[in-house]
Design an enzyme around this catalytic site. Sequence first.
Site, mmCIF file in Angstrom:
data_model
loop_
_atom_site.group_PDB
_atom_site.id
_atom_site.type_symbol
_atom_site.label_atom_id
_atom_site.label_comp_id
_atom_site.label_asym_id
_atom_site.label_seq_id
_atom_site.Cartn_x
_atom_site.Cartn_y
_atom_site.Cartn_z
ATOM 1 N N PRO A 1 0.834 -1.197 0.000
ATOM 2 C CA PRO A 1 0.000 0.000 0.000
ATOM 3 C C PRO A 1 0.873 1.253 0.000
ATOM 4 O O PRO A 1 1.918 1.290 0.655
ATOM 5 C CB PRO A 1 -0.819 -0.114 1.298
ATOM 6 C CG PRO A 1 -0.222 -1.202 2.087
ATOM 7 C CD PRO A 1 0.678 -2.014 1.203
ATOM 8 N N GLY B 1 4.167 3.970 5.244
ATOM 9 C CA GLY B 1 5.377 3.702 6.033
ATOM 10 C C GLY B 1 5.978 2.340 5.753
ATOM 11 O O GLY B 1 6.815 1.849 6.512
ATOM 12 N N GLY C 1 7.500 1.623 2.813
ATOM 13 C CA GLY C 1 8.604 1.761 1.852
ATOM 14 C C GLY C 1 8.209 1.492 0.416
ATOM 15 O O GLY C 1 9.026 1.015 -0.379
ATOM 16 N N ALA D 1 10.491 3.419 -2.347
ATOM 17 C CA ALA D 1 11.829 2.861 -2.593
ATOM 18 C C ALA D 1 11.720 1.509 -3.294
ATOM 19 O O ALA D 1 12.511 1.203 -4.193
ATOM 20 C CB ALA D 1 12.597 2.713 -1.277
ATOM 21 N N ALA D 2 10.713 0.712 -2.908
ATOM 22 C CA ALA D 2 10.579 -0.627 -3.508
ATOM 23 C C ALA D 2 10.305 -0.516 -5.010
ATOM 24 O O ALA D 2 10.864 -1.278 -5.812
ATOM 25 C CB ALA D 2 9.465 -1.402 -2.812
ATOM 26 N N ASP E 1 15.145 2.825 4.290
ATOM 27 C CA ASP E 1 14.133 2.112 3.488
ATOM 28 C C ASP E 1 14.814 1.391 2.325
ATOM 29 O O ASP E 1 14.620 0.196 2.100
ATOM 30 C CB ASP E 1 13.101 3.090 2.902
ATOM 31 C CG ASP E 1 12.214 3.707 3.968
ATOM 32 O OD1 ASP E 1 12.557 3.610 5.155
ATOM 33 O OD2 ASP E 1 11.162 4.291 3.617
HETATM 34 C C1 MEV Z 1 10.865 6.274 7.137
HETATM 35 O O1 MEV Z 1 10.586 4.943 6.757
HETATM 36 C C2 MEV Z 1 11.886 6.318 8.225
HETATM 37 C C3 MEV Z 1 12.224 7.697 8.775
HETATM 38 O O2 MEV Z 1 13.211 7.490 9.787
HETATM 39 C C4 MEV Z 1 12.773 8.617 7.698
HETATM 40 C C5 MEV Z 1 14.146 8.192 7.185
HETATM 41 O O3 MEV Z 1 14.852 7.425 7.852
HETATM 42 O O4 MEV Z 1 14.521 8.706 6.121
HETATM 43 C C6 MEV Z 1 11.031 8.361 9.410
#
Ligand code: MEV
Length: 321
Positions: A99, A103, A105, A108-109, A150
């Site tokens: 999704p 949060g 990732g 990036a994936a 990520d």
């Molecule tokens: C995001 O998945 C993680 C954070 O720590 C941001 C980052 O590390 O770039 C919130």
Amino acid sequence: MSTVSTKTAICESHSKLILVGEHAVVYGKPAIAIPFPLKVKVMIQKVVGLIMIESPIYTGSIDGIPPKMEGIKACIEEALRCINQPFANLRIKVDSSIPLGRGLGSSAAIAIAITRSIFSLFGQKLSEEHLFSLVQIAETYAHGKPSGIDTATEISEHPIWFQKEKQIVPLVIRRPLYIVVADTGRNGDTHTAVDNVRKMYGSETVKVQNSLDEIARISELAREALLKGDIYLLGTLLYRNHEELKILGVSDDELNHLVEIARNAGALGAKLTGGGLGGCMLALGESLGHAKIIATQLMSSGASNVWYFSTEENSLYNPEK
Ligand code: MEV
């Protein structure tokens, strides 16, 4: 995984979970993250003409790409430049089960799977370091100044110990972890969450610094707990980490509610995972059966989607809805 013919390449990548240390990792503190088996699959074909993209976010020519995919465009452009190919003549199809904006990732994936496919299509070798730097181009558009955790976790097949600009260390987990992930159903905004912490650092420096130092200690202890296979200590550390993330202002009522539901279902630990302010939380169970009980409770208490899995297998489960 990658499949290639002379005209088509197919590559995958996976999602990630930050076990401990998000946000503090932006300030150079250590964090631990693990691969999460939600996948992205990308198929790239040689065609003639403009680059065409088919994805969950946007379908059309690369010229009309929406602002939130500008980073992907820049990453594709640089990847093609590195292998002396024109910025044209490709059809890129992205299938993702991650999704977006939760949060986990997803950005990036997608960039990893696209970059791998481009190099694979043209028969070019791609080192992990080079892949990391290309994907960070996309991530910088998406998140401002990402730590890189990520990207590093999604390139890796193993849990990692991550500290910005230091060697990434694969972690051996002594005992399988039974992890539940619940989605609030609301988009998290990592960019805003990271900005908020930065502003708070400016106005309440001591408070934020103490919190970041405490999260660093939690990460160190979590690494020891993982190496010893002490899932009970690890669980306690997850709860402590969540309290620190609350102090940093990146949790919200719904994430806190889901953490409490997990606690009441006997979770060894629970916390938000990723940027926060929406998005997902994770909880630690004692066994796969226990994870299923926690997952079922979370599902019936407001989570929009829930998965559970064991780190020793690659399968994901959903509780009965
Ligand atoms: C995001 O998945 C993680 C954070 O720590 C941001 C980052 O590390 O770039 C919130």
